[in-house]
Design a protein around this motif. Structure first.
Motif, mmCIF file in Angstrom:
data_model
loop_
_atom_site.group_PDB
_atom_site.id
_atom_site.type_symbol
_atom_site.label_atom_id
_atom_site.label_comp_id
_atom_site.label_asym_id
_atom_site.label_seq_id
_atom_site.Cartn_x
_atom_site.Cartn_y
_atom_site.Cartn_z
ATOM 1 N N VAL A 140 0.915 -1.077 -0.267
ATOM 2 C CA VAL A 140 0.022 0.087 -0.028
ATOM 3 C C VAL A 140 0.771 1.212 0.024
ATOM 4 N N THR A 141 0.450 2.465 -0.587
ATOM 5 C CA THR A 141 1.108 3.556 -0.474
ATOM 6 C C THR A 141 0.747 4.540 0.554
ATOM 7 N N ARG A 179 0.530 7.336 7.320
ATOM 8 C CA ARG A 179 -1.028 7.031 6.984
ATOM 9 C C ARG A 179 -1.324 6.672 5.589
ATOM 10 N N LEU A 180 -2.247 5.734 5.355
ATOM 11 C CA LEU A 180 -2.601 5.099 4.012
ATOM 12 C C LEU A 180 -3.038 6.322 3.397
ATOM 13 N N ASN A 181 -2.840 6.499 1.975
ATOM 14 C CA ASN A 181 -3.022 7.532 1.207
ATOM 15 C C ASN A 181 -3.997 7.149 0.122
ATOM 16 N N GLY A 182 -4.211 5.675 0.036
ATOM 17 C CA GLY A 182 -5.575 5.310 -0.950
ATOM 18 C C GLY A 182 -5.014 5.472 -2.496
ATOM 19 N N ALA A 183 -3.559 5.715 -2.860
ATOM 20 C CA ALA A 183 -3.178 6.006 -3.919
ATOM 21 C C ALA A 183 -3.013 4.699 -5.003
ATOM 22 N N VAL A 184 -2.173 3.909 -4.381
ATOM 23 C CA VAL A 184 -1.703 2.907 -5.162
ATOM 24 C C VAL A 184 -1.890 1.441 -4.201
ATOM 25 N N TYR A 185 -2.325 0.360 -4.534
ATOM 26 C CA TYR A 185 -1.949 -0.848 -3.860
ATOM 27 C C TYR A 185 -1.654 -1.986 -5.078
ATOM 28 N N VAL A 186 -0.939 -2.994 -4.445
ATOM 29 C CA VAL A 186 -0.403 -4.003 -5.328
ATOM 30 C C VAL A 186 -0.708 -5.148 -4.637
ATOM 31 N N ALA A 187 -1.440 -6.176 -5.175
ATOM 32 C CA ALA A 187 -1.786 -7.500 -4.648
ATOM 33 C C ALA A 187 -1.534 -8.553 -5.410
ATOM 34 N N ARG A 188 -1.334 -9.821 -4.749
ATOM 35 C CA ARG A 188 -1.458 -11.169 -5.554
ATOM 36 C C ARG A 188 -2.724 -11.456 -6.030
ATOM 37 N N VAL A 189 -2.901 -11.444 -7.191
ATOM 38 C CA VAL A 189 -4.388 -11.993 -7.854
ATOM 39 C C VAL A 189 -4.905 -13.381 -7.094
ATOM 40 N N ASP A 190 -4.190 -14.330 -7.060
ATOM 41 C CA ASP A 190 -4.476 -15.561 -6.178
ATOM 42 C C ASP A 190 -4.923 -15.293 -4.922
#
Length: 233
Positions: A140-141, A179-190
Motif C-alpha cells: 500500500v502507498t 498514513r494510508l493515502n489510497g493512491a496505489v495498492y499492489v496485490a497477488r491475484v490468487d
C-alpha cells in the motif's frame, strides 16, 4: 518473491458520489478527473493491461478514448455499483472478466481515480516494493502524517479536549508516522480471489510525498489539486 509479470491495472470509478457529485468526471486542469489516473498508468509503462471498471456510460466513454493505448472500458454489474459493494468484490469481478477474455493476470495494481496527483513514479515505486518480496500479500502507498498522532484527541462533554499529549515535545521529537493515502495498492491475484479481501495483516508500505497524496473527496480537495497542477505548468 512477488512476480509482476502479467499485471492487471484496475481503475474503479462509480458514477455516483454523495459528497462531491460526479467527481470522477469533474474537470481538473483541463480534463476529467479520471484522466489523470489513466494517463499516470500509461506513463508508468508497466507492460500491463489497464481496465477502467464502471457502471457509468460517461466514464466508460472517457476510458474508450484511450482504447488505442490498451485501456479497456468494462461495464461492471449493477450490483457492484452500489454504496455497499466492496472494493474487493469489484476487483474480483474485474479479474474474472479478464480471465473470461483469455488473460491470466498474476499481479493486480489498484489505482483510485480520486488520487490525481499520484504519478507514474509513485506507481513504479509501489511495484518496486512488491518486487523485493518482503511482503506476503499487499503493498500500500502511504505518506508521512502532517502532525504527530499524539496531538490528536477527542472533545468530551463540556468542550473538554482529551487524549492529547501535553508533554510539550516538539513534532520532530516524535517517531515518524505514516498514513494510508489510497493512491496505489499492489496485490497477488490468487490471494485476492481466494481470500476476498484486499488488506492482509502483514502489509508493506511504499512511501509517497504528501504533495502527491491528496484524495479528492470534496470540493476543497479538487481546488487543492487544481492549484498543485497549475504550479507544475
Amino acid at each position: 518473491m512477488g512476480d509482476t509479470g502479467d499485471i492487471l491495472v484496475v481503475i474503479p470509478a462509480r458514477g455516483g458520489s454523495k459528497r462531491l457529485p460526479r467527481k470522477n468526471v469533474l474537470p481538473l486542469a483541463g480534463k476529467p478527473l479520471i484522466c489523470w489516473t489513466i494517463e499516470a498508468a500509461l506513463e508508468a509503462k508497466l507492460n500491463a493491461r489497464i481496465m477502467v471498471t464502471s457502471d457509468d456510460e460517461e466514464i466508460l466513454a472517457i476510458a474508450r478514448q484511450y482504447g488505442s493505448q490498451g485501456v479497456t472500458a468494462y461495464k461492471r454489474p449493477d450490483e457492484l455499483a452500489t454504496d455497499t459493494a466492496s472494493t474487493a468484490d469489484v476487483l474480483i469481478d474485474a479479474i474474472k472478466a479478464e480471465q473470461a477474455a483469455g488473460h491470466d493476470p498474476k499481479t493486480l495494481v489498484l489505482l483510485q481515480p480520486t488520487s490525481p496527483l499520484r504519478n507514474a513514479e509513485d506507481i513504479r515505486g509501489a511495484l518496486d516494493v512488491y518486487r523485493e518480496g518482503r511482503c506476503e500479500n499487499t503493498v500500500v502507498t502511504v505518506c508521512e502524517v502532517d502532525h504527530p498522532t499524539a496531538w490528536v484527541g477527542t472533545i468530551a462533554e463540556g468542550a473538554r479536549l482529551e487524549g492529547i499529549d501535553l508533554s510539550g515535545k516538539r513534532s520532530q521529537d516524535y517517531q515518524k508516522e505514516y498514513r494510508l493515502n489510497g493512491a496505489v495498492y499492489v496485490a497477488r491475484v490468487d490471494w485476492l480471489v481466494s481470500s476476498g479481501v484486499v488488506f492482509t495483516e502483514r502489509l508493506c508500505a511504499s512511501v509517497m510525498q504528501r504533495e502527491h497524496s491528496v484524495d479528492v473527496d470534496e470540493l476543497l480537495d479538487l481546488r487543492v489539486c487544481e492549484a498543485a497542477l497549475s504550479n507544475q505548468k
